[in-house]
Design a protein around this motif. Structure first.
Motif, PDB file in Angstrom:
ATOM      1  N   ILE A 132       0.858  -1.183   0.000  1.00 50.62           N
ATOM      2  CA  ILE A 132       0.000   0.000   0.000  1.00 50.62           C
ATOM      3  C   ILE A 132       0.896   1.236   0.000  1.00 50.62           C
ATOM      4  CG2 ILE A 132      -1.739   1.300   1.298  1.00 50.62           C
ATOM      5  CD1 ILE A 132      -2.450  -1.554   2.547  1.00 50.62           C
ATOM      6  N   THR A 133       0.659   2.152  -0.923  1.00 50.09           N
ATOM      7  CA  THR A 133       1.415   3.405  -0.910  1.00 50.09           C
ATOM      8  C   THR A 133       0.637   4.454  -0.116  1.00 50.09           C
ATOM      9  OG1 THR A 133       0.470   4.360  -2.944  1.00 50.09           O
ATOM     10  CG2 THR A 133       2.332   2.831  -3.198  1.00 50.09           C
ATOM     11  N   GLY A 134       1.380   5.297   0.600  1.00 51.59           N
ATOM     12  CA  GLY A 134       0.723   6.306   1.434  1.00 51.59           C
ATOM     13  C   GLY A 134      -0.095   5.689   2.543  1.00 51.59           C
ATOM     14  N   GLY A 135       0.469   4.689   3.197  1.00 48.11           N
ATOM     15  CA  GLY A 135      -0.293   3.935   4.190  1.00 48.11           C
ATOM     16  C   GLY A 135      -0.173   4.402   5.622  1.00 48.11           C
ATOM     17  N   GLY A 136       0.533   5.496   5.859  1.00 53.59           N
ATOM     18  CA  GLY A 136       0.804   5.887   7.237  1.00 53.59           C
ATOM     19  C   GLY A 136      -0.310   6.605   7.952  1.00 53.59           C
ATOM     20  N   SER A 137      -1.250   7.168   7.207  1.00 55.34           N
ATOM     21  CA  SER A 137      -2.326   7.926   7.834  1.00 55.34           C
ATOM     22  C   SER A 137      -3.533   7.955   6.907  1.00 55.34           C
ATOM     23  CB  SER A 137      -1.870   9.362   8.155  1.00 55.34           C
ATOM     24  OG  SER A 137      -1.537  10.053   6.962  1.00 55.34           O
ATOM     25  N   GLY A 138      -4.635   8.518   7.417  1.00 57.34           N
ATOM     26  CA  GLY A 138      -5.826   8.712   6.593  1.00 57.34           C
ATOM     27  C   GLY A 138      -6.400   7.426   6.032  1.00 57.34           C
ATOM     28  N   ILE A 139      -6.883   7.493   4.805  1.00 55.57           N
ATOM     29  CA  ILE A 139      -7.486   6.332   4.174  1.00 55.57           C
ATOM     30  C   ILE A 139      -6.460   5.214   4.035  1.00 55.57           C
ATOM     31  CG2 ILE A 139      -8.617   5.476   2.077  1.00 55.57           C
ATOM     32  CD1 ILE A 139      -9.765   8.265   1.658  1.00 55.57           C
ATOM     33  N   GLY A 140      -5.217   5.570   3.723  1.00 57.81           N
ATOM     34  CA  GLY A 140      -4.180   4.553   3.568  1.00 57.81           C
ATOM     35  C   GLY A 140      -3.969   3.736   4.820  1.00 57.81           C
ATOM     36  N   ALA A 141      -3.995   4.387   5.990  1.00 59.01           N
ATOM     37  CA  ALA A 141      -3.859   3.651   7.248  1.00 59.01           C
ATOM     38  C   ALA A 141      -5.027   2.699   7.439  1.00 59.01           C
ATOM     39  CB  ALA A 141      -3.770   4.630   8.420  1.00 59.01           C
ATOM     40  N   GLY A 142      -6.212   3.109   6.989  1.00 57.94           N
ATOM     41  CA  GLY A 142      -7.367   2.209   7.041  1.00 57.94           C
ATOM     42  C   GLY A 142      -7.150   0.970   6.195  1.00 57.94           C
ATOM     43  N   PHE A 143      -6.531   1.144   5.019  1.00 55.38           N
ATOM     44  CA  PHE A 143      -6.229  -0.015   4.169  1.00 55.38           C
ATOM     45  C   PHE A 143      -5.221  -0.938   4.853  1.00 55.38           C
ATOM     46  CE2 PHE A 143      -7.031   2.900   0.285  1.00 55.38           C
ATOM     47  CZ  PHE A 143      -8.392   2.685   0.377  1.00 55.38           C
ATOM     48  N   VAL A 144      -4.181  -0.351   5.444  1.00 46.46           N
ATOM     49  CA  VAL A 144      -3.171  -1.162   6.132  1.00 46.46           C
ATOM     50  C   VAL A 144      -3.829  -1.999   7.228  1.00 46.46           C
ATOM     51  CG1 VAL A 144      -1.129  -1.080   7.623  1.00 46.46           C
ATOM     52  CG2 VAL A 144      -1.263   0.397   5.600  1.00 46.46           C
ATOM     53  N   GLU A 145      -4.650  -1.365   8.040  1.00 44.24           N
ATOM     54  CA  GLU A 145      -5.310  -2.092   9.120  1.00 44.24           C
ATOM     55  C   GLU A 145      -6.298  -3.113   8.585  1.00 44.24           C
ATOM     56  OE1 GLU A 145      -7.807  -1.267  13.260  1.00 44.24           O
ATOM     57  OE2 GLU A 145      -6.992   0.421  12.107  1.00 44.24           O
ATOM     58  N   GLY A 146      -7.052  -2.736   7.549  1.00 40.79           N
ATOM     59  CA  GLY A 146      -8.037  -3.654   6.984  1.00 40.79           C
ATOM     60  C   GLY A 146      -7.413  -4.927   6.450  1.00 40.79           C
ATOM     61  N   PHE A 147      -6.311  -4.806   5.723  1.00 36.55           N
ATOM     62  CA  PHE A 147      -5.637  -5.999   5.197  1.00 36.55           C
ATOM     63  C   PHE A 147      -4.978  -6.803   6.310  1.00 36.55           C
ATOM     64  CE2 PHE A 147      -5.970  -3.879   1.043  1.00 36.55           C
ATOM     65  CZ  PHE A 147      -6.305  -4.969   0.224  1.00 36.55           C
ATOM     66  N   ALA A 148      -4.396  -6.110   7.301  1.00 39.35           N
ATOM     67  CA  ALA A 148      -3.787  -6.825   8.424  1.00 39.35           C
ATOM     68  C   ALA A 148      -4.830  -7.663   9.154  1.00 39.35           C
ATOM     69  CB  ALA A 148      -3.132  -5.827   9.382  1.00 39.35           C
ATOM     70  N   ARG A 149      -6.038  -7.131   9.300  1.00 41.63           N
ATOM     71  CA  ARG A 149      -7.109  -7.868   9.966  1.00 41.63           C
ATOM     72  C   ARG A 149      -7.559  -9.084   9.158  1.00 41.63           C
ATOM     73  NH1 ARG A 149     -10.186  -5.426  14.080  1.00 41.63           N
ATOM     74  NH2 ARG A 149      -9.270  -3.476  14.846  1.00 41.63           N
ATOM     75  N   GLN A 150      -7.280  -9.077   7.866  1.00 43.76           N
ATOM     76  CA  GLN A 150      -7.573 -10.243   7.031  1.00 43.76           C
ATOM     77  C   GLN A 150      -6.473 -11.304   7.121  1.00 43.76           C
ATOM     78  OE1 GLN A 150     -10.403 -10.709   4.990  1.00 43.76           O
ATOM     79  NE2 GLN A 150     -11.254  -8.823   5.827  1.00 43.76           N
ATOM     80  N   GLY A 151      -5.388 -10.981   7.822  1.00 44.66           N
ATOM     81  CA  GLY A 151      -4.260 -11.911   7.937  1.00 44.66           C
ATOM     82  C   GLY A 151      -3.225 -11.742   6.848  1.00 44.66           C
ATOM     83  N   ALA A 152      -3.339 -10.685   6.050  1.00 45.66           N
ATOM     84  CA  ALA A 152      -2.380 -10.459   4.971  1.00 45.66           C
ATOM     85  C   ALA A 152      -1.032 -10.019   5.520  1.00 45.66           C
ATOM     86  CB  ALA A 152      -2.921  -9.403   4.012  1.00 45.66           C
ATOM     87  N   ARG A 153      -0.003 -10.239   4.722  1.00 45.50           N
ATOM     88  CA  ARG A 153       1.334  -9.731   5.022  1.00 45.50           C
ATOM     89  C   ARG A 153       1.437  -8.369   4.329  1.00 45.50           C
ATOM     90  NH1 ARG A 153       4.558 -14.786   2.777  1.00 45.50           N
ATOM     91  NH2 ARG A 153       2.786 -14.663   1.345  1.00 45.50           N
TER      92      ARG A 153
END
Length: 254
Positions: A16-37
């Motif tokens: 994920i690019t731009g994953g440190g805050s905002g919508i990008g941070a939501g993507f990082v957390e969302g995929f992590a909750r799915q068990g993704a690396r």
């Protein structure tokens, strides 16, 4: 976060690019909750490392934060290599990074224009270029380009930004056509006005939010979580024949 589970995302290598805050941070957390690396790029080290700690403290796999300035294409390519070395070939790329600074037409210089495009459009192509060989090698993947509804509603004060966001749609179509034979799907998601912390700090007022929500079919302000589920769906095999599409997620803005 969305309640839906996508079993094929468990263990998937996601960037994920731009994953440190905002919508990008939501993507990082969302995929992590799915068990993704999950690996993500950002230039803001403090918020990015705090996000990693937060996700790990919640019992999910810790993401890999790679500091990258996306204006530097060689650094971008090196970051993709590092993510793939850590997690295996990237099979999901979310091109999210953007900068929506306001700018009057009269004030835009060639240097401003180039810098703006080098953040808002150019990295989408070079990130896709960098991950495509690995996706081909493992039999396919999903590239999700985050655009915006701003170019659809004649938003003022954002002419360079809206040009980039419209360009992302054209790029999505071109990439989908070329990469499709290798089972790589490419789609775009256009969020409406999502009330991130940045938006709240810079532009949100009660009056503006009320006026915007009044034009939505769904009468509530949009939050980060409202975009995450769409991206998870596009990343998963639930959308395996969906490519070259623009999905608008704006609460039914009229």
């Amino acid at each position: 976060m969305p309640s839906a589970r996508f079993p094929d995302l468990d263990g998937a290598s996601v960037l994920i690019t731009g994953g440190g805050s905002g919508i990008g941070a939501g993507f990082v957390e969302g995929f992590a909750r799915q068990g993704a690396r999950v690996a993500f790029f950002d230039i803001a080290e403090g918020p990015s490392r705090e996000l990693c700690r937060k996700i790990e403290a919640e019992g999910f796999p810790a993401p890999l934060f790679v500091p990258v300035d996306l204006r530097d294409v060689e650094a971008l390519r090196a970051g993709v290599t590092r993510a793939a070395q850590a997690h295996g070939p990237i099979t999901v790329l979310v091109n999210n990074a953007a900068l929506d600074d306001r700018h009057a037409v009269a004030d835009v210089t060639p240097e401003y224009w180039d810098n703006n495009q080098n953040i808002n459009l150019r990295p989408h192509f070079f990130s896709a270029q960098a991950v495509a060989p690995g996706m081909k090698a493992v039999g396919g993947g999903s590239i999700i380009n985050i655009t915006s509804t701003s170019w659809l509603i004649n938003h003022p004060d954002l002419s360079s930004y809206t040009a980039a966001k419209a360009g992302i749609v054209g790029l999505t179509k071109g990439l989908a056509g070329e990469l499709g034979p290798d089972n790589i799907r490419v789609n775009a998601v256009a969020p409406g006005w999502v009330l991130t912390e940045r938006q709240k700090a810079l532009w949100v007022t009660e009056e503006r939010v009320a006026a915007h929500v009044a034009r939505q079919s769904i009468k509530r302000p949009m939050e980060v979580e409202d975009i995450v589920g769409t991206v998870l769906f596009l990343a998963s095999d639930a959308s395996r024949m969906l490519s070259a599409q623009l999905l608008i997620v704006d609460g039914g803005y009229l």
